[in-house]
Write an enzyme that holds these catalytic residues in place. Structure first.
Site, mmCIF file in Angstrom:
data_model
loop_
_atom_site.group_PDB
_atom_site.id
_atom_site.type_symbol
_atom_site.label_atom_id
_atom_site.label_comp_id
_atom_site.label_asym_id
_atom_site.label_seq_id
_atom_site.Cartn_x
_atom_site.Cartn_y
_atom_site.Cartn_z
ATOM 1 N N ARG A 52 -88.272 22.672 73.884
ATOM 2 C CA ARG A 52 -88.159 23.080 75.299
ATOM 3 C C ARG A 52 -89.486 22.900 76.038
ATOM 4 O O ARG A 52 -89.536 22.911 77.251
ATOM 5 C CB ARG A 52 -87.642 24.519 75.404
ATOM 6 C CG ARG A 52 -87.408 24.998 76.825
ATOM 7 C CD ARG A 52 -86.407 26.145 76.963
ATOM 8 N NE ARG A 52 -86.396 27.062 75.847
ATOM 9 C CZ ARG A 52 -87.295 28.058 75.657
ATOM 10 N NH1 ARG A 52 -88.261 28.240 76.516
ATOM 11 N NH2 ARG A 52 -87.211 28.840 74.598
ATOM 12 N N TYR A 103 -79.600 16.658 101.826
ATOM 13 C CA TYR A 103 -78.500 16.534 100.854
ATOM 14 C C TYR A 103 -77.759 17.871 100.787
ATOM 15 O O TYR A 103 -78.389 18.928 100.716
ATOM 16 C CB TYR A 103 -79.078 16.145 99.495
ATOM 17 C CG TYR A 103 -78.097 16.311 98.360
ATOM 18 C CD1 TYR A 103 -76.889 15.638 98.372
ATOM 19 C CD2 TYR A 103 -78.385 17.151 97.287
ATOM 20 C CE1 TYR A 103 -75.978 15.804 97.345
ATOM 21 C CE2 TYR A 103 -77.486 17.308 96.249
ATOM 22 C CZ TYR A 103 -76.279 16.637 96.286
ATOM 23 O OH TYR A 103 -75.379 16.800 95.264
ATOM 24 N N ASP A 174 -88.256 15.117 99.339
ATOM 25 C CA ASP A 174 -87.256 14.520 98.468
ATOM 26 C C ASP A 174 -87.299 13.013 98.725
ATOM 27 O O ASP A 174 -86.916 12.543 99.798
ATOM 28 C CB ASP A 174 -85.869 15.105 98.789
ATOM 29 C CG ASP A 174 -84.794 14.596 97.827
ATOM 30 O OD1 ASP A 174 -84.924 13.467 97.335
ATOM 31 O OD2 ASP A 174 -83.811 15.325 97.597
ATOM 32 N N LYS A 199 -80.323 8.512 90.769
ATOM 33 C CA LYS A 199 -79.980 7.451 91.725
ATOM 34 C C LYS A 199 -80.756 6.158 91.407
ATOM 35 O O LYS A 199 -80.519 5.548 90.391
ATOM 36 C CB LYS A 199 -80.259 7.934 93.145
ATOM 37 C CG LYS A 199 -79.811 9.375 93.426
ATOM 38 C CD LYS A 199 -78.310 9.575 93.299
ATOM 39 C CE LYS A 199 -77.938 10.964 93.778
ATOM 40 N NZ LYS A 199 -76.768 11.528 93.142
#
Ligand code: PLP
Length: 362
Positions: A52, A103, A174, A199
């Site tokens: 982790r 978004y 972003d 993306k």
């Protein structure tokens, strides 16, 4: 990676960085590509310790994306894991300024935080720089998305960042739509860059992953600690897939952009279309159908090559009527269809789109 034999990545041009950064050292028998390290734990006494906290495959991806953005990078389980980790930096009750056409997932995350009294959100028209500058006044975080999804509005990043910093606020951008090839916000003074690597960075519609980049070592430490504690980590295979996709980022973005620009030249003359929105760069184009939602839905079902699907930035062309989602901003036209232009032959894309549009007139 740490012992990368190359000259400092910043001395290289972006296409070269995309191909070369994050590779193993050039020593006999080393693999050219970083292996996928499948490990939940490591032999004690080193720096990695537990799955982790660290993974060499993440590190290779983070080195490559960090080099492209001009900062240090942390990868996350998804774009939304990265978005919410940044929003969580804000103190309880503090103000976040964000584009009203961010978004929809980001808008929903802000609304969720606001409903629990965690933050106060002020949604702004990102093209109205004067109003955004005013809103920065008592903000703790100014969130920018430029271009916005799916309105494709562009923010004046430098002016807004200067005003936000004057007010003592952090600025996050972003950068999913632009990619670091078309826009590097850290170089414009921004504190944090966020990506849905799902993306363009990955580019093949086969993986979800997110990332945050920064030049601020203090912020990097806080974010790394949050990722360790909250556990929104990517899988090793997912990190490897994104890094593999990034090797061709420049070629894909160049081709998608060239295709998009050609379509933007042709689309306005089609009688089914009332408006074409394009920020001047990138591979995303939004069109507004003259006959509204019904024509837009018809279009998404009539194309044969273009796939009706959400998401964007893959090699294949996709399209979607964004208001089919209840969470989409009501100021987005019902008849807006977002086109994610892929890297196919533009003549085939045009013929398929034009034929489908012909069936959506009047
Ligand atoms: N940011 C933008 C601009 C997006 O378009 C998306 C997803 O569509 C996200 C963030 C969220 O990314 P993910 O779906 O990888 O969680």
């Amino acid at each position: 990676m740490a012992d990368d034999p190359l000259t400092p990545a910043s001395a290289l041009r972006p296409s070269t960085i995309a191909v070369t950064a994050g590779r193993p050292a050039h020593v006999p028998d080393a693999p050219l590509n970083v292996p996928i390290t499948m490990a939940s734990t490591y032999v004690a006494g080193g720096e990695l310790e537990y799955g982790r906290y660290a993974n060499p495959t993440w590190t290779a991806l983070e080195d490559a994306l960090g080099a492209l953005e001009g900062g240090r990078c942390l990868s996350f389980a998804s774009g939304m894991a990265a978005v919410t980790t940044v929003l969580d930096l804000v103190g309880t009750g503090a103000k976040v300024v964000a584009p009203r056409h961010s978004y929809s997932g980001t808008i929903m995350a802000l609304a969720d935080l606001e409903s629990r009294g965690r933050v106060k959100a002020e949604l702004v028209d990102i093209t109205d720089t004067e109003a955004v500058v005013k809103a920065c006044d008592d903000a703790a975080l100014v969130w920018l998305e430029s271009p916005t999804n799916p309105a494709l509005e562009v923010a004046d990043i430098e002016t807004i960042t200067a005003a936000a910093h004057e007010a003592g606020a952090y600025v996050a951008v972003d950068n999913t739509f632009a990619t670091p090839l078309l826009q590097t916000p850290l170089g414009q003074g921004v504190d944090l860059v966020v990506h849905s690597a799902t993306k363009y960075l990955a580019g093949h519609s086969d993986v979800l992953l997110g990332a945050i980049c920064t030049r601020d070592d203090g912020l990097f430490g806080v974010l790394k600690n949050r990722r360790d504690l909250m556990g929104a980590i990517p899988g090793a295979f997912e990190a490897w897939l994104v890094l593999r996709g990034m090797r061709t980022l420049h070629v894909r973005v160049e081709r998608a952009q060239a295709n998009a620009q050609e379509l933007v030249r042709r689309l306005p003359d089609h009688p089914a279309i009332a408006e074409v929105r394009y920020p001047g760069f990138g591979g995303i184009v939004s069109i507004v159908l003259a006959q509204g939602a019904i024509a837009a839905d018809l279009l998404t079902h009539k194309t044969k090559l273009w796939v009706h699907a959400t998401s964007l930035g893959g090699v294949e062309s996709t399209l979607e009527r964004r208001r089919r989602w209840k969470a989409e901003a009501p100021t987005i036209p019902e008849g807006l269809v977002r086109l994610s232009v892929g890297i196919e032959d533009v003549e085939d894309l045009w013929e398929d789109l034009r034929a489908a549009l012909d069936g959506c007139v009047g």
